[in-house]
Design an enzyme around this catalytic site. Sequence first.
Site, PDB file in Angstrom:
ATOM      1  N   PRO A 223       0.789  -1.226   0.000  1.00  0.00           N
ATOM      2  CA  PRO A 223       0.000   0.000   0.000  1.00  0.00           C
ATOM      3  C   PRO A 223       0.823   1.279   0.000  1.00  0.00           C
ATOM      4  O   PRO A 223       1.869   1.353   0.649  1.00  0.00           O
ATOM      5  CB  PRO A 223      -0.813  -0.108   1.301  1.00  0.00           C
ATOM      6  CG  PRO A 223      -0.087  -1.087   2.136  1.00  0.00           C
ATOM      7  CD  PRO A 223       0.537  -2.058   1.186  1.00  0.00           C
ATOM      8  N   ASN A 224       0.304   2.239  -0.726  1.00  0.00           N
ATOM      9  CA  ASN A 224       0.835   3.610  -0.813  1.00  0.00           C
ATOM     10  C   ASN A 224       2.115   3.734  -1.645  1.00  0.00           C
ATOM     11  O   ASN A 224       2.577   4.842  -1.892  1.00  0.00           O
ATOM     12  CB  ASN A 224       1.049   4.223   0.589  1.00  0.00           C
ATOM     13  CG  ASN A 224      -0.234   4.272   1.390  1.00  0.00           C
ATOM     14  OD1 ASN A 224      -1.223   4.842   0.922  1.00  0.00           O
ATOM     15  ND2 ASN A 224      -0.265   3.639   2.546  1.00  0.00           N
TER      16      ASN A 224
ATOM     17  N   TYR B 207      11.084   8.934   1.099  1.00  0.00           N
ATOM     18  CA  TYR B 207      11.099   7.980  -0.020  1.00  0.00           C
ATOM     19  C   TYR B 207      11.704   8.553  -1.301  1.00  0.00           C
ATOM     20  O   TYR B 207      11.872   7.814  -2.263  1.00  0.00           O
ATOM     21  CB  TYR B 207       9.672   7.461  -0.274  1.00  0.00           C
ATOM     22  CG  TYR B 207       9.081   6.781   0.941  1.00  0.00           C
ATOM     23  CD1 TYR B 207       9.624   5.582   1.419  1.00  0.00           C
ATOM     24  CD2 TYR B 207       8.017   7.341   1.653  1.00  0.00           C
ATOM     25  CE1 TYR B 207       9.113   4.970   2.561  1.00  0.00           C
ATOM     26  CE2 TYR B 207       7.495   6.725   2.780  1.00  0.00           C
ATOM     27  CZ  TYR B 207       8.047   5.547   3.230  1.00  0.00           C
ATOM     28  OH  TYR B 207       7.550   4.935   4.354  1.00  0.00           O
TER      29      TYR B 207
ATOM     30  N   ASN C 133       8.028  -5.731  -1.222  1.00  0.00           N
ATOM     31  CA  ASN C 133       7.990  -4.625  -0.277  1.00  0.00           C
ATOM     32  C   ASN C 133       6.541  -4.524   0.195  1.00  0.00           C
ATOM     33  O   ASN C 133       5.710  -3.913  -0.465  1.00  0.00           O
ATOM     34  CB  ASN C 133       8.438  -3.313  -0.930  1.00  0.00           C
ATOM     35  CG  ASN C 133       8.448  -2.161   0.071  1.00  0.00           C
ATOM     36  OD1 ASN C 133       7.933  -2.283   1.186  1.00  0.00           O
ATOM     37  ND2 ASN C 133       9.022  -1.033  -0.339  1.00  0.00           N
TER      38      ASN C 133
ATOM     39  N   ALA D  63       3.370  -0.861   4.625  1.00  0.00           N
ATOM     40  CA  ALA D  63       2.872  -0.860   6.007  1.00  0.00           C
ATOM     41  C   ALA D  63       2.447  -2.250   6.471  1.00  0.00           C
ATOM     42  O   ALA D  63       2.511  -2.552   7.675  1.00  0.00           O
ATOM     43  CB  ALA D  63       1.705   0.118   6.138  1.00  0.00           C
TER      44      ALA D  63
ATOM     45  N   HIS E 101       4.487  -4.636   8.888  1.00  0.00           N
ATOM     46  CA  HIS E 101       4.494  -4.571  10.353  1.00  0.00           C
ATOM     47  C   HIS E 101       3.207  -5.094  10.986  1.00  0.00           C
ATOM     48  O   HIS E 101       3.059  -5.041  12.198  1.00  0.00           O
ATOM     49  CB  HIS E 101       4.732  -3.114  10.783  1.00  0.00           C
ATOM     50  CG  HIS E 101       5.761  -2.414   9.959  1.00  0.00           C
ATOM     51  ND1 HIS E 101       7.062  -2.835   9.903  1.00  0.00           N
ATOM     52  CD2 HIS E 101       5.684  -1.357   9.110  1.00  0.00           C
ATOM     53  CE1 HIS E 101       7.746  -2.041   9.068  1.00  0.00           C
ATOM     54  NE2 HIS E 101       6.929  -1.148   8.575  1.00  0.00           N
TER      55      HIS E 101
ATOM     56  N   ASP F  25       2.014 -15.714   6.100  1.00  0.00           N
ATOM     57  CA  ASP F  25       1.536 -17.087   5.874  1.00  0.00           C
ATOM     58  C   ASP F  25       1.494 -17.421   4.380  1.00  0.00           C
ATOM     59  O   ASP F  25       1.791 -18.562   3.990  1.00  0.00           O
ATOM     60  CB  ASP F  25       0.139 -17.273   6.486  1.00  0.00           C
ATOM     61  CG  ASP F  25       0.187 -17.414   8.000  1.00  0.00           C
ATOM     62  OD1 ASP F  25       1.284 -17.550   8.565  1.00  0.00           O
ATOM     63  OD2 ASP F  25      -0.898 -17.382   8.622  1.00  0.00           O
TER      64      ASP F  25
ATOM     65  N   HIS G  87      12.908  -2.642   1.525  1.00  0.00           N
ATOM     66  CA  HIS G  87      12.319  -1.389   1.992  1.00  0.00           C
ATOM     67  C   HIS G  87      13.161  -0.250   1.448  1.00  0.00           C
ATOM     68  O   HIS G  87      14.398  -0.301   1.516  1.00  0.00           O
ATOM     69  CB  HIS G  87      12.260  -1.321   3.516  1.00  0.00           C
ATOM     70  CG  HIS G  87      11.395  -2.389   4.089  1.00  0.00           C
ATOM     71  ND1 HIS G  87      10.024  -2.341   3.995  1.00  0.00           N
ATOM     72  CD2 HIS G  87      11.705  -3.561   4.683  1.00  0.00           C
ATOM     73  CE1 HIS G  87       9.529  -3.437   4.533  1.00  0.00           C
ATOM     74  NE2 HIS G  87      10.526  -4.202   4.957  1.00  0.00           N
ATOM     75  N   ILE G  88      12.470   0.760   0.942  1.00  0.00           N
ATOM     76  CA  ILE G  88      13.165   1.916   0.359  1.00  0.00           C
ATOM     77  C   ILE G  88      13.901   2.673   1.458  1.00  0.00           C
ATOM     78  O   ILE G  88      15.060   3.061   1.298  1.00  0.00           O
ATOM     79  CB  ILE G  88      12.134   2.818  -0.356  1.00  0.00           C
ATOM     80  CG1 ILE G  88      11.526   2.053  -1.536  1.00  0.00           C
ATOM     81  CG2 ILE G  88      12.781   4.125  -0.812  1.00  0.00           C
ATOM     82  CD1 ILE G  88      10.268   2.685  -2.106  1.00  0.00           C
ATOM     83  N   SER G  89      13.207   2.879   2.572  1.00  0.00           N
ATOM     84  CA  SER G  89      13.811   3.601   3.697  1.00  0.00           C
ATOM     85  C   SER G  89      14.498   2.599   4.634  1.00  0.00           C
ATOM     86  O   SER G  89      14.279   1.392   4.531  1.00  0.00           O
ATOM     87  CB  SER G  89      12.726   4.361   4.468  1.00  0.00           C
ATOM     88  OG  SER G  89      11.817   3.451   5.069  1.00  0.00           O
TER      89      SER G  89
ATOM     90  N   ARG H 280      13.619   4.154  12.119  1.00  0.00           N
ATOM     91  CA  ARG H 280      12.320   4.822  12.202  1.00  0.00           C
ATOM     92  C   ARG H 280      11.535   4.414  13.467  1.00  0.00           C
ATOM     93  O   ARG H 280      12.128   3.925  14.414  1.00  0.00           O
ATOM     94  CB  ARG H 280      11.558   4.573  10.899  1.00  0.00           C
ATOM     95  CG  ARG H 280      12.329   5.137   9.686  1.00  0.00           C
ATOM     96  CD  ARG H 280      11.587   4.969   8.390  1.00  0.00           C
ATOM     97  NE  ARG H 280      10.326   5.714   8.395  1.00  0.00           N
ATOM     98  CZ  ARG H 280       9.381   5.551   7.459  1.00  0.00           C
ATOM     99  NH1 ARG H 280       9.580   4.680   6.470  1.00  0.00           N
ATOM    100  NH2 ARG H 280       8.264   6.253   7.520  1.00  0.00           N
TER     101      ARG H 280
ATOM    102  N   ARG I  98       7.572   0.175  13.534  1.00  0.00           N
ATOM    103  CA  ARG I  98       8.091  -0.382  12.267  1.00  0.00           C
ATOM    104  C   ARG I  98       9.187  -1.420  12.504  1.00  0.00           C
ATOM    105  O   ARG I  98       9.788  -1.929  11.558  1.00  0.00           O
ATOM    106  CB  ARG I  98       8.655   0.730  11.374  1.00  0.00           C
ATOM    107  CG  ARG I  98       7.599   1.706  10.886  1.00  0.00           C
ATOM    108  CD  ARG I  98       8.192   2.725   9.926  1.00  0.00           C
ATOM    109  NE  ARG I  98       7.387   3.923   9.920  1.00  0.00           N
ATOM    110  CZ  ARG I  98       6.304   4.103   9.154  1.00  0.00           C
ATOM    111  NH1 ARG I  98       5.937   3.176   8.298  1.00  0.00           N
ATOM    112  NH2 ARG I  98       5.606   5.211   9.225  1.00  0.00           N
TER     113      ARG I  98
HETATM  114  C1  DQA Z   1       8.427   0.961   3.514  1.00  0.00           C
HETATM  115  C2  DQA Z   1       8.584   1.145   5.027  1.00  0.00           C
HETATM  116  C3  DQA Z   1       7.262   0.904   5.743  1.00  0.00           C
HETATM  117  O1  DQA Z   1       7.420   1.074   7.152  1.00  0.00           O
HETATM  118  C4  DQA Z   1       6.222   1.893   5.260  1.00  0.00           C
HETATM  119  O2  DQA Z   1       4.968   1.632   5.871  1.00  0.00           O
HETATM  120  C5  DQA Z   1       6.114   1.950   3.774  1.00  0.00           C
HETATM  121  C6  DQA Z   1       7.320   1.829   2.958  1.00  0.00           C
HETATM  122  C7  DQA Z   1       9.712   1.309   2.746  1.00  0.00           C
HETATM  123  O3  DQA Z   1       9.811   0.932   1.591  1.00  0.00           O
HETATM  124  O4  DQA Z   1      10.608   1.984   3.288  1.00  0.00           O
HETATM  125  O5  DQA Z   1       5.027   2.180   3.239  1.00  0.00           O
HETATM  126  O6  DQA Z   1       8.146  -0.395   3.268  1.00  0.00           O
END
Ligand code: DQA
Length: 145
Positions: free
Chosen positions: A9-10, A22, A74, A77, A80, A87, A100-102, A107, A111
């Site tokens: 997501p996102n 990001y 990836n 969210a 976590h 599963d 993970h990008i970050s 953080r 997380r």
């Molecule tokens: C993420 C890190 C996650 O904690 C966050 O919720 C994301 C992006 C990352 O790529 O750094 O949406 O997965």
Amino acid sequence: MKLLVVNGPNLNLLGIREKEIYGPQTYDDLVALLEQTFREQGIEGEIYQSNHEGALVDRIQQAYFDGTAGIVINPAAYTHTSVAILDALKAVHLPAVEVHISDVREREAFRQISYAGKACIKTIMGKGFQGYVEAICFLKEYLNG
Ligand code: DQA
């Protein structure tokens, strides 16, 4: 060799969301980089993104039946929170690399747990989009034994 890249997501809002974390590059930029990597590495690749937990589970399950050799994921969210994604990865039992990008280690406390990561052979974080390239190359080498 067929690899699947799954984004949660996102991540479709890369380039809009929290650029200080990001970066300025968009989701389309990420897709272009992944396609270029697949071409350069001679890999058949598929890229999937969803904001929905169940859809991500469905796509991971599908990988078992469609000849996918490995998964780069990836879960964003859902990393976590989602036992369902953990599963699904365990169920299909395909080698998976978490990206993970970050650098989530730097953080918030919430997380610091990764459910999906428990089913992955490797985790790459804090390397921006390049982390996906590293994950694809790692899986290629891993699968070529
Ligand atoms: C993420 C890190 C996650 O904690 C966050 O919720 C994301 C992006 C990352 O790529 O750094 O949406 O997965």
